[in-house]
Design a protein around this motif. Sequence first.
Motif, PDB file in Angstrom:
ATOM      1  N   MET A   1       2.916 -14.566  13.003  1.00 31.78           N
ATOM      2  CA  MET A   1       3.389 -13.264  12.503  1.00 31.78           C
ATOM      3  C   MET A   1       3.954 -13.403  11.092  1.00 31.78           C
ATOM      4  SD  MET A   1       5.409 -11.912  15.911  1.00 31.78           S
ATOM      5  CE  MET A   1       6.386 -13.399  16.076  1.00 31.78           C
ATOM      6  N   GLU A   2       3.827 -12.333  10.337  1.00 33.47           N
ATOM      7  CA  GLU A   2       4.408 -12.200   8.992  1.00 33.47           C
ATOM      8  C   GLU A   2       5.176 -10.892   8.968  1.00 33.47           C
ATOM      9  OE1 GLU A   2       5.272 -12.518   6.037  1.00 33.47           O
ATOM     10  OE2 GLU A   2       4.201 -14.086   4.990  1.00 33.47           O
ATOM     11  N   HIS A   3       5.946 -10.676   7.918  1.00 36.36           N
ATOM     12  CA  HIS A   3       6.481  -9.342   7.659  1.00 36.36           C
ATOM     13  C   HIS A   3       5.539  -8.671   6.678  1.00 36.36           C
ATOM     14  CE1 HIS A   3      10.527 -10.976   9.007  1.00 36.36           C
ATOM     15  NE2 HIS A   3      10.186 -10.032   9.857  1.00 36.36           N
ATOM     16  N   LEU A   4       5.159  -7.454   6.990  1.00 35.57           N
ATOM     17  CA  LEU A   4       4.292  -6.725   6.064  1.00 35.57           C
ATOM     18  C   LEU A   4       5.171  -6.186   4.951  1.00 35.57           C
ATOM     19  CD1 LEU A   4       2.053  -5.068   8.686  1.00 35.57           C
ATOM     20  CD2 LEU A   4       1.287  -6.424   6.756  1.00 35.57           C
ATOM     21  N   GLU A   5       5.085  -6.818   3.805  1.00 36.61           N
ATOM     22  CA  GLU A   5       5.906  -6.378   2.667  1.00 36.61           C
ATOM     23  C   GLU A   5       4.999  -5.694   1.675  1.00 36.61           C
ATOM     24  OE1 GLU A   5       8.716  -8.863   0.757  1.00 36.61           O
ATOM     25  OE2 GLU A   5       9.567  -9.574   2.636  1.00 36.61           O
ATOM     26  N   MET A   6       5.093  -4.349   1.643  1.00 38.93           N
ATOM     27  CA  MET A   6       4.124  -3.613   0.826  1.00 38.93           C
ATOM     28  C   MET A   6       4.765  -2.421   0.127  1.00 38.93           C
ATOM     29  SD  MET A   6       1.056  -3.683   3.606  1.00 38.93           S
ATOM     30  CE  MET A   6      -0.163  -2.904   2.589  1.00 38.93           C
ATOM     31  N   PRO A   7       4.366  -2.196  -1.136  1.00 35.53           N
ATOM     32  CA  PRO A   7       4.796  -0.973  -1.802  1.00 35.53           C
ATOM     33  C   PRO A   7       4.109   0.199  -1.113  1.00 35.53           C
ATOM     34  CG  PRO A   7       3.300  -2.241  -3.206  1.00 35.53           C
ATOM     35  CD  PRO A   7       3.441  -3.008  -1.939  1.00 35.53           C
ATOM     36  N   SER A   8       4.879   1.174  -0.639  1.00 34.20           N
ATOM     37  CA  SER A   8       4.271   2.183   0.245  1.00 34.20           C
ATOM     38  C   SER A   8       4.469   3.610  -0.231  1.00 34.20           C
ATOM     39  CB  SER A   8       4.872   2.066   1.646  1.00 34.20           C
ATOM     40  OG  SER A   8       4.994   0.720   2.016  1.00 34.20           O
ATOM     41  N   GLY A   9       5.305   3.833  -1.241  1.00 33.93           N
ATOM     42  CA  GLY A   9       5.507   5.202  -1.693  1.00 33.93           C
ATOM     43  C   GLY A   9       6.578   5.276  -2.755  1.00 33.93           C
ATOM     44  N   VAL A  10       6.960   6.509  -3.059  1.00 36.96           N
ATOM     45  CA  VAL A  10       7.964   6.743  -4.098  1.00 36.96           C
ATOM     46  C   VAL A  10       9.016   7.699  -3.543  1.00 36.96           C
ATOM     47  CG1 VAL A  10       8.353   7.757  -6.393  1.00 36.96           C
ATOM     48  CG2 VAL A  10       6.295   6.400  -5.962  1.00 36.96           C
ATOM     49  N   PHE A  11      10.282   7.435  -3.869  1.00 36.11           N
ATOM     50  CA  PHE A  11      11.375   8.326  -3.496  1.00 36.11           C
ATOM     51  C   PHE A  11      11.907   8.975  -4.773  1.00 36.11           C
ATOM     52  CE2 PHE A  11      16.018   8.676  -3.589  1.00 36.11           C
ATOM     53  CZ  PHE A  11      16.228   9.616  -2.594  1.00 36.11           C
ATOM     54  N   VAL A  12      12.049  10.291  -4.746  1.00 36.60           N
ATOM     55  CA  VAL A  12      12.616  10.991  -5.904  1.00 36.60           C
ATOM     56  C   VAL A  12      13.858  11.742  -5.440  1.00 36.60           C
ATOM     57  CG1 VAL A  12      12.201  12.671  -7.732  1.00 36.60           C
ATOM     58  CG2 VAL A  12      10.312  11.271  -6.878  1.00 36.60           C
ATOM     59  N   GLY A  13      14.985  11.466  -6.101  1.00 34.93           N
ATOM     60  CA  GLY A  13      16.250  12.109  -5.727  1.00 34.93           C
ATOM     61  C   GLY A  13      16.292  13.565  -6.177  1.00 34.93           C
TER      62      GLY A  13
END
Length: 515
Positions: A259-271
């Motif tokens: 097993m690994e941790h899936l470390e992925m850029p997945s989106g953007v947050f805008v305040g």
Amino acid sequence: MHIDARTLDNGSVVEGDLCLVGAGAAGISMALEWIGASQRVILLEAGGFDYDPRMQELYRGDIVGLPYFPLQAARLHYFGGTTGHWAGFCSTFDPIDFEPREWVPHSGWPFKRAHLDPYYARAHRVLELGPYEYDAAQWQKRDAKLVPFPLDPSVVWTKMWQFSAPTRMGTRYRDAILGAKNVHLYTNAIVREIDANEGASAVDGLSVRTLEGKQFRVRARHYVLAASTIQNARLLLASNSRVAAGLGNTHDLVGRFFMEHLEMPSGVFVGLGERAPDTAMYAFEWGRTKARGELALADAIQRQRRVLNATVSLYPHDLDEAGQSTFQRMTPEVLAERRRAGDRAAEAAEAQREAAQQGGADRAFHLQTRQEQAPNPASRVTLSTERDELGMPRARLDWRLTELDRRSFRDFYDVLGREVGRAGVGRVQMRPWVLEKPDAPWPSSVGGGWHHMGTTRMHPDPKQGVVDPDCRVHGIANLSVAGAAVFPTAGAANPTLTLVALTLRLSDHLKSKLA
Ligand SMILES: Cc1cc2nc3c(=O)[nH]c(=O)nc-3n(C[C@H](O)[C@H](O)[C@H](O)COP(=O)(O)OP(=O)(O)OC[C@H]3O[C@@H](n4cnc5c(N)ncnc54)[C@H](O)[C@@H]3O)c2cc1C
């Protein structure tokens, strides 16, 4: 006490009470525990005290599943092990990670999270972390700037992380190990085979070699494999003189459930709002941040949605590396450069953060997910047909993911987006691949966190696990495994704090056994 194995006579026999294979995070944590004990501890380390390309080459292996880091770059092969490279990000596993979850096949640990608490507290000292405290409200009391987003914690909560310096164990603990009279560290001692007795019910000794071709044997009352997840499996599988399938492999489980941790850029947050949201709680600066929060789904939501555990961190929006997979941006060359740069890496991060804020980007953040991988028997380490310079079969990694891994990403962002919107904190935009169907191929940004787990999973039933709840290999009286190889599930948190805690637990167990 230190002995360079190259100075031993060919054919020597070294004897002790406890033999530890590998001096990385697990091996050194355990050796420290035995300093001053009446038992003689043999600590075998394949490498020397520095990086050596010839030694590192022994780690090269085949990658046949999803793309992965080159194996010879993913772990370090000298005293201190991969703590020579690790980033020091730590958090505890959550109580839900230890539960059997009927929507996660093969989930469940033989004990609850609370059982690990005292060991986590001790592991904090080994890794030189702050107080054993992971409650966001307590951290806010320490530092009023650490304000969690005003979200409903029964939906999305702020999971705290702490940061080790990072402790380079080979440097930090070298003097303590070398000064210990009862701990005998052998460097340049490459374990090639675990020799079992005729019925393969106990280990008789270890066959050890130096790169120069010297051979010797080590005999002890008990043996602990602490050579890291992939190498532990490789050693057991390659120890096939008595049993063709390898040691501990009666039920064809050794190497499975990688097993690994899936470390992925997945989106953007805008305040949203008149002022940019207060993000100090979620900010990170290399070398300076001691604790910060990440956003995670509450247990109840994980149960309702039948998804895996995950956390997400916020990164300044202008980081150009954020769209790339970890495989693209963390190449061995980049890592080497980061290490050479030392403190300059922290300065660069600071400059980048300031530039982002001047551009008005303090409202926009990349969302970097870290998600547990569902335990999967088809995701596995086997032996390659190719051999290393010493004639030992190389490792072959077949990393595989499931539809549950993919669907969990989508559900995570669905819940997060609704909750930050409802609370008026901001908006979440997902990357297009996150929205695709769970059976769609993984995007090229698929990436891991350099976290190797599984391969000798823990389970009370020998048909479902390689080691028992005390980390002893089923069916072999005097052989245990230390490290993330024994994790039955991967949690969302990085593995080293948990693997050190488990190692300290194993150490206590062996102290009563070898008293
Ligand atoms: C770039 C990078 C960043 C990371 N960042 C983090 C992070 O932020 N947080 C986190 O929790 N984890 C992180 N990790 C993972 C972390 O480094 C590992 O979890 C940890 O080092 C594993 O400890 P270990 O003792 O099992 O293996 P290692 O530390 O790799 O030690 C294994 C030791 O065994 C020796 N050995 C191997 N085979 C043999 C043999 N046959 N004979 C004798 N000796 C042998 C090796 O030389 C080595 O010294 C990161 C890893 C990398 C590569």
